[in-house]
Design an enzyme around this catalytic site. Structure first.
Site, short mmCIF file in Angstrom:
data_model
loop_
_atom_site.label_atom_id
_atom_site.label_comp_id
_atom_site.label_asym_id
_atom_site.label_seq_id
_atom_site.Cartn_x
_atom_site.Cartn_y
_atom_site.Cartn_z
N MET A 159 -32.85 0.67 -8.01
CA MET A 159 -33.51 -0.57 -7.60
C MET A 159 -32.46 -1.49 -6.96
O MET A 159 -31.50 -1.90 -7.61
CB MET A 159 -34.14 -1.27 -8.81
CG MET A 159 -35.25 -0.43 -9.45
SD MET A 159 -35.89 -1.19 -10.94
CE MET A 159 -36.76 -2.59 -10.26
N VAL A 287 -7.48 6.25 -16.53
CA VAL A 287 -6.37 5.31 -16.71
C VAL A 287 -6.39 4.82 -18.14
O VAL A 287 -7.38 4.24 -18.60
CB VAL A 287 -6.48 4.13 -15.72
CG1 VAL A 287 -5.41 3.10 -15.99
CG2 VAL A 287 -6.40 4.65 -14.29
N GLU A 398 -39.08 -5.03 -14.49
CA GLU A 398 -39.28 -3.82 -13.70
C GLU A 398 -40.35 -2.96 -14.37
O GLU A 398 -40.34 -2.82 -15.60
CB GLU A 398 -37.92 -3.12 -13.56
CG GLU A 398 -37.84 -1.73 -14.02
CD GLU A 398 -36.40 -1.19 -14.10
OE1 GLU A 398 -35.41 -1.94 -13.94
OE2 GLU A 398 -36.27 0.00 -14.36
N HIS A 483 -27.25 -3.12 -17.89
CA HIS A 483 -26.66 -4.05 -16.92
C HIS A 483 -25.52 -4.88 -17.53
O HIS A 483 -25.60 -6.11 -17.57
CB HIS A 483 -27.73 -5.03 -16.41
CG HIS A 483 -28.88 -4.38 -15.70
ND1 HIS A 483 -30.05 -5.03 -15.42
CD2 HIS A 483 -29.02 -3.13 -15.20
CE1 HIS A 483 -30.88 -4.22 -14.78
NE2 HIS A 483 -30.27 -3.05 -14.64
N ASN A 521 -31.74 -6.69 -11.00
CA ASN A 521 -30.85 -5.54 -11.18
C ASN A 521 -29.57 -5.80 -10.35
O ASN A 521 -29.64 -6.25 -9.22
CB ASN A 521 -31.55 -4.28 -10.69
CG ASN A 521 -32.98 -4.22 -11.20
OD1 ASN A 521 -33.78 -5.08 -10.87
ND2 ASN A 521 -33.27 -3.25 -12.01
N PHE A 523 -26.69 -4.09 -8.90
CA PHE A 523 -25.67 -3.42 -8.09
C PHE A 523 -25.54 -3.95 -6.66
O PHE A 523 -24.46 -3.86 -6.08
CB PHE A 523 -25.78 -1.89 -8.16
CG PHE A 523 -26.90 -1.21 -7.42
CD1 PHE A 523 -27.02 -1.28 -6.04
CD2 PHE A 523 -27.82 -0.43 -8.11
CE1 PHE A 523 -28.04 -0.61 -5.37
CE2 PHE A 523 -28.83 0.25 -7.46
CZ PHE A 523 -28.95 0.15 -6.08
P1 FAE Z 1 -19.66 1.28 -12.51
O1 FAE Z 1 -20.69 1.70 -11.52
O2 FAE Z 1 -20.01 1.32 -13.95
O3 FAE Z 1 -18.38 2.21 -12.25
C1 FAE Z 1 -17.25 2.20 -13.07
C2 FAE Z 1 -16.58 3.55 -12.95
O4 FAE Z 1 -15.29 3.47 -13.53
C3 FAE Z 1 -17.29 4.68 -13.68
O5 FAE Z 1 -17.45 5.78 -12.80
C4 FAE Z 1 -16.38 5.01 -14.85
O6 FAE Z 1 -16.41 6.39 -15.23
C5 FAE Z 1 -15.03 4.63 -14.29
N1 FAE Z 1 -14.04 4.27 -15.31
C6 FAE Z 1 -14.20 3.44 -16.37
N2 FAE Z 1 -13.06 3.30 -17.06
C7 FAE Z 1 -12.13 4.07 -16.41
C8 FAE Z 1 -10.76 4.35 -16.64
N3 FAE Z 1 -10.10 3.78 -17.66
N4 FAE Z 1 -10.12 5.20 -15.80
C9 FAE Z 1 -10.78 5.77 -14.75
N5 FAE Z 1 -12.08 5.54 -14.49
C10 FAE Z 1 -12.75 4.69 -15.31
O7 FAE Z 1 -19.09 -0.17 -12.19
N6 FAE Z 1 -28.54 -1.49 -11.38
C11 FAE Z 1 -29.34 -1.83 -10.34
O8 FAE Z 1 -28.99 -2.71 -9.56
N7 FAE Z 1 -30.54 -1.18 -10.15
C12 FAE Z 1 -31.00 -0.21 -11.00
O9 FAE Z 1 -32.07 0.37 -10.78
C13 FAE Z 1 -30.18 0.13 -12.12
N8 FAE Z 1 -30.59 1.07 -13.02
C14 FAE Z 1 -29.71 1.48 -14.00
C15 FAE Z 1 -30.08 2.53 -14.84
C16 FAE Z 1 -29.16 3.03 -15.75
C17 FAE Z 1 -29.55 4.17 -16.65
C18 FAE Z 1 -27.85 2.47 -15.84
C19 FAE Z 1 -26.84 3.01 -16.80
C20 FAE Z 1 -27.50 1.42 -15.02
C21 FAE Z 1 -28.41 0.90 -14.10
N9 FAE Z 1 -28.07 -0.13 -13.25
C22 FAE Z 1 -28.91 -0.51 -12.24
C23 FAE Z 1 -26.78 -0.83 -13.37
C24 FAE Z 1 -25.77 -0.44 -12.29
O10 FAE Z 1 -25.68 0.97 -12.17
C25 FAE Z 1 -24.41 -1.06 -12.66
O11 FAE Z 1 -24.59 -2.47 -12.65
C26 FAE Z 1 -23.33 -0.69 -11.68
O12 FAE Z 1 -23.13 0.70 -11.63
C27 FAE Z 1 -22.01 -1.38 -12.06
O13 FAE Z 1 -21.10 -1.18 -11.00
P2 FAE Z 1 -19.55 -1.37 -11.23
O14 FAE Z 1 -18.87 -1.24 -9.91
O15 FAE Z 1 -19.32 -2.61 -12.01
#
Ligand code: FAE
Length: 543
Positions: A159, A287, A398, A483, A521, A523
């Site tokens: 989303m 890391v 949602e 989130h 949401n 992202f």
């Molecule tokens: P993120 O995408 O969490 O990426 C962080 C990355 O860093 C990951 O790949 C980790 O494995 C990696 N990592 C963490 N620590 C380390 C370390 N020490 N060393 C190396 N790598 C590391 O961060 N958001 C929406 O807007 N729309 C949706 O429909 C939606 N649905 C969701 C459904 C689910 C099931 C989930 C779990 C989340 C959903 N979200 C949604 C939230 C969205 O995916 C989330 O806000 C973003 O992915 C966050 O982005 P970041 O760049 O903060």
């Protein structure tokens, strides 16, 4: 910033996508355009001009823009590169029969819908493995996270929502909203491949019968709904329903990854980043520790594992520029631990503060027997109940699928509420880990808001809540969040562009910059903010 033409971007994406594919097929430990063709197995470079930790939204943007600017960049990602088919010919396992690919090093899956008629039908015992979805537990709160090259984009509901402008201005008052809404949100949407559902198809298809039913019930209560854009390819979904393409969103694939149709970051920003020829991605590289030497160089302790979890090596990477994009939890944990153990002594007290759940609360309603949701349900939501204008209990809910493959007479919702409560991280010396402090009581405002809205819906339709979905008898589940936001808030722990206060050369790029709430949401907001910040950093700090 380097000007990106459409042609150069698609060439980069093509090169990067080819490299990502080749790397997976060859079992390589790092991915870059040059490495893909030349080397079979190569350790990560030991000193690099820039390091990005994680490969989610903030990281992917940062890596691409650094690469375009000619900066050699190493992306360290603890999860796998997800494009190698398993024995069943599929990259990801589905939700109905999850296997070890589903879950990050656990003995049993931990699905959000814990039960159905109080029976645990969704979860399976599995071998421990570097699976794609993690659920990190902290006392009264647990956080779902994507693990792999692409971070949350691999597991999320796609989303892609731009926040309401007046709320954005309220939560991030120091950010120029004209620039965000005029430049960075449109840039993020274009790069992410955001698309809209064909509304004529939506009105007649089987896969959104559940959403149309919820809309009807909302309308009876005088509530409005809004269509939700997506990074899932709706044209592909139409082919799924027509039976002309393999099913993914219509085949009960969401939180453990989609085998088709999803425009995850490895197909957009990260492919383009690798395609610059300057960016190397190192999957299964975690890391563990960050230290800053007196000369300003950052020294990272990196642990490389295989997918079964065996440690292959622990080594140091040095860099003068460190971008943290490990997500709200990952980045905040790294920094709080570094501050408390003295490896980054300049860090201030604002690091670890201002964390929130985006007001997440999940609930189900029990429909009348004649109000069927349909057994075929698109896993990607396309509609939300928008009651954010409510002065007392603003809610954006949602309309979520129950992709069980059978009629369940349940309508499910993930409500985003305006919860003012904030958690914080502290260092636990006994486990040598930074932990989130959040109590069940802090979740109550989210429940109050969701209840106010859905009591109206139930009253108008003569329906009741489901009490069988969350493992006990509760109607509202807010012991987890999808989130997580905050922990290193923009303008508090960092300057107004993500430069960490007190530690020159250190930047935060991810959801930890957002103070606990976006009202939608998150992202697209994370992506757009990262675009804005990296532009300023490249202009001023990389002269
Ligand atoms: P993120 O995408 O969490 O990426 C962080 C990355 O860093 C990951 O790949 C980790 O494995 C990696 N990592 C963490 N620590 C380390 C370390 N020490 N060393 C190396 N790598 C590391 O961060 N958001 C929406 O807007 N729309 C949706 O429909 C939606 N649905 C969701 C459904 C689910 C099931 C989930 C779990 C989340 C959903 N979200 C949604 C939230 C969205 O995916 C989330 O806000 C973003 O992915 C966050 O982005 P970041 O760049 O903060």
């Amino acid at each position: 910033m380097v000007h990106t033409t459409r042609a150069s971007l698609s060439r980069r994406r093509f090169l990067g996508t080819a490299a990502l594919g080749a790397a997976a097929a060859m079992g390589m430990t790092t991915v870059s355009v040059r490495a893909a063709s030349a080397q079979r197995s190569e350790g990560a470079p030991r000193r690099v001009p820039a390091v990005v930790v994680g490969s989610g939204y903030g990281s992917a943007v940062t890596a691409l823009r650094l690469g375009e600017a000619g900066v050699e960049t190493l992306v360290l990602e603890m999860g796998q590169l997800w494009n190698q088919p398993g024995p069943d010919g599929k990259v990801f396992s589905g939700m109905l029969n999850p296997d070890r690919r589903s879950t990050w090093f656990k003995d049993r899956t931990e699905a959000p819908l814990a039960s159905f008629l109080w029976l645990d039908l969704a979860n399976r015992d599995i071998p421990r493995y570097a699976g794609v979805l993690d659920r990190v537990h902290f006392g009264d709160m647990s956080v779902y996270l994507g693990r792999g090259v692409g971070g949350g984009s691999l597991v999320n509901g796609a989303m892609a929502v731009v926040p309401k402008r007046d709320y954005f201005e309220e939560i991030l008052p120091n950010v120029d909203a004209d620039a965000m809404y005029g430049t960075y949100f449109p840039r993020a949407r274009a790069m992410l491949g955001v698309n809209e559902v064909d509304q004529a198809w939506f009105e007649e298809c089987d896969s959104y019968q559940y959403a149309r039913l919820s809309r009807r019930h909302a309308q009876r209560a005088g509530l409005g709904t809004a269509f939700v854009p997506s990074t899932y390819d709706f044209a592909y979904m139409q082919q799924e329903e027509a039976g002309t393409a393999p099913r993914s969103a219509l085949g009960s694939e969401v939180i453990y990854g989609n085998n088709h149709g999803k425009r995850s970051l490895d197909k957009s920003y990260l492919a383009a980043a690798v395609g610059t020829g300057k960016v190397t991605i190192a999957p299964l590289h975690e890391v563990r520790e960050v230290e800053r030497r007196a000369d300003g160089t950052f020294v990272l302790t990196v642990r490389r594992i295989d997918p079964e979890g065996a440690e292959l090596e622990v080594f140091a990477v040095e860099t003068p520029r460190l971008f943290l994009g490990a997500g709200s939890v990952g980045t905040t944990q790294l920094l709080v631990r570094a501050r408390e153990t003295g490896t980054l002594p300049g860090l201030g007290e604002a690091v670890g503060q201002g964390w929130g759940t985006n007001g997440n609360v999940m609930l189900g309603r029990a429909n009348h027997l004649w109000d069927t949701t349909g057994s075929l349900q698109a896993g990607m939501p396309a509609l939300g109940i928008d009651n954010w204008a409510d002065p007392v209990h603003p809610v954006f809910a949602e309309i979520a699928p129950v992709p069980a493959g059978i009629e369940t007479w349940a309508s499910l919702y993930l409500a985003i509420t305006r919860n003012p409560e904030r958690g914080h991280f502290t260092y636990d010396a006994a486990t040598d880990r930074a932990v989130l402090n959040w109590t069940a009581a802090q979740g109550q405002p989210s429940i109050d808001a969701a209840k106010a809205l859905f009591d109206r819906v139930n009253d108008a339709n003569g329906t009741i809540y489901r009490h069988d979905l969350f493992g006990d008898t509760r109607a509202f589940e807010n012991r987890f969040t999808y989130h997580p936001l905050g922990g290193c808030v923009l303008g508090a722990a960092t300057d107004d562009h993500g430069r960490v206060k007190g530690v020159p050369g250190l930047y935060v790029t991810d959801g930890s910059l957002i103070p606990g709430s976006t009202g939608v949401n998150p992202f697209v907001t994370i992506t757009a903010l990262a675009e804005r910040n990296v532009e300023d950093v490249l202009a001023r700090d990389f002269g």
